[in-house]
Design an enzyme around this catalytic site. Structure first.
Site, short mmCIF file in Angstrom:
data_model
loop_
_atom_site.label_atom_id
_atom_site.label_comp_id
_atom_site.label_asym_id
_atom_site.label_seq_id
_atom_site.Cartn_x
_atom_site.Cartn_y
_atom_site.Cartn_z
N GLY A 47 23.18 13.09 73.30
CA GLY A 47 23.84 12.57 74.49
C GLY A 47 23.95 11.06 74.46
CG LEU A 55 13.64 14.82 70.61
CD1 LEU A 55 13.38 13.61 71.49
CD2 LEU A 55 12.54 14.97 69.56
CB ALA A 56 18.05 17.74 69.04
CG ASP A 57 20.41 19.57 73.60
OD1 ASP A 57 21.59 19.84 73.35
OD2 ASP A 57 19.48 20.38 73.47
N GLY A 58 19.09 15.23 73.99
CA GLY A 58 19.04 13.92 74.60
C GLY A 58 19.49 12.83 73.65
#
Length: 395
Positions: A171, A165-168
């Site tokens: 991004g 989630l945090a990566d998305g």
């Protein structure tokens, strides 16, 4: 014509946040060159489900990217990156702070080579501060942002999401930051450095938690599927065993829902006029909605909600998503030919543009698929490419 087909992007990041940003740029036409280690490749190749050893997450995450395998820790690999930078618009990297500098590839060095370059730096904790050099992943951002603390049932433990989630979120934020920097370049003629910490973008999705804490001392608590801002808002089980979600963020919707379930008397209460007031009486509201829904099959409930223009949706898993007519109408999923696996279904680009739409031109490619082509564009002769491969600098 696509929106970004005049841009060249170097994706030298790994795993999810930085590569996600590069993927979004590639979806709208940017020439994205994915740089991977010649032996290890990007770790995302080994994440998630695979077919015959070919990772499906990789296929989506690296779609529309050319792949070149170059060891950037070697002087010859660093020279390749310098020559790429001279001909590119954006470099996305997520090495730990100090790594590029150690390789004589600092942003200052790169901007000297190409003053119009956008250097997009994505790390767990940013380029400075007491935690800057620690390894950082999205899970740590989900923990440190307050997300896990406010997610889960009230009497249960903090809960992490079952996805990146945090990566998305980071991004998405980075793709936006790159477009802002490119727009600024049109006015100034100069590139610049973007410093993004994965721990920060997710904070913005969690609402004004810091504002409320500083002003009122409010510390968010776990509320399960309920909301701390409005009620009723929950998941409810129907007579035929399906689950539905409803939302009453807008006052008129809340009034329609309670009238529909036979409790118009609650609408007349003074406290019902605000989301905050309804939250104080959430047990009574939830009981009324849950009992009404439990006496009816899902199709009947959905039809009744639609009749009064109230918000309701079934809880889907991927099987339901695959059959949903709204997703089909939008073209949310497309079939993409793949040289390794024949054909793959994957989510389409994130939005539709009327004049310059994006598209998925190809899925993620095998390691080093385009190395020779990329080096050829940099004027490396064939014999030099062969020697670099023999020396393990490229693959």
């Amino acid at each position: 014509m696509t929106s970004l087909d005049d841009l060249r992007v170097i994706d030298a990041a790994t795993l999810f946040a930085g590569p996600s940003a590069a993927m979004m740029l590639g979806d709208f036409g940017a020439d994205v060159i994915k740089i991977e280690h010649p032996k290890r490749g990007d770790p995302s190749r080994g994440h998630g489900a695979s077919v015959d050893g070919v990772g499906l997450w990789w296929k989506t995450l690296s779609r529309n990217k050319r792949t070149a395998a170059v060891d950037l820790s070697r002087p010859e690999g660093q020279e390749i990156l310098r020559r790429l930078v001279e001909r590119s618009d954006v470099l996305i990297e997520n090495f730990r702070p100090g790594t590029l500098e150690r390789w004589n590839l600092s942003p200052d060095d790169l901007l000297e080579l190409n003053p119009r370059l956008i250097v997009a730096r994505m790390t767990g904790f940013g380029q400075f501060g007491p935690m800057a050099k620690r390894p950082g992943f999205g899970t740590l951002a989900e923990a440190m942002s307050g997300f896990a603390a406010m997610t889960g049932q009230p009497d249960g433990p903090p809960t992490l999401p079952p996805l990146a989630l945090a990566d998305g979120i980071a991004g998405l934020a980075m793709s936006y930051a790159i477009m802002v920097a490119l727009h600024a370049r049109e006015r100034t003629g100069r590139g610049q450095v973007i410093d993004m910490a994965i721990i920060e973008p997710i904070l913005g999705l969690l609402g004004p938690q810091m504002t409320a804490y500083k002003a009122l001392g409010v510390v968010p608590k776990r509320t399960g599927n309920r909301s701390s801002s409005n009620a009723p808002r929950n998941t409810y089980r129907t007579r035929d065993g399906r689950w539905l979600a409803i939302s009453t963020s807008a006052q008129p919707i809340a009034e329609r829902v309670m009238t529909l379930v036979g409790r118009p008397d609650l609408v007349e209460q003074p406290w019902f006029a605000t989301g905050h007031g309804r939250v104080q009486h959430v047990d009574e509201l939830d009981e009324a909605v849950a009992s009404w829904i439990a006496e009816r099959d899902a199709d009947e409930v959905i039809a009744a909600f639609e009749e009064v223009q109230a918000a309701v949706a079934p809880i889907y898993d991927v099987r339901d998503i695959a059959e949903d007519p709204q997703y089909a109408a939008l073209g949310t999923f497309v079939e993409v030919p793949d040289e390794e696996l024949g054909s793959l279904t994957m989510q389409n680009v994130l939005f539709r543009l009327s004049d310059t739409p994006g598209e998925i031109r190809w899925p993620g490619r095998p390691l080093g698929h385009d190395t020779d082509e990329v080096l050829g564009e940099l004027d490396y002769p064939e014999d030099r490419i062969a020697r670099l491969r023999e020396d393990g600098v490229i693959a």
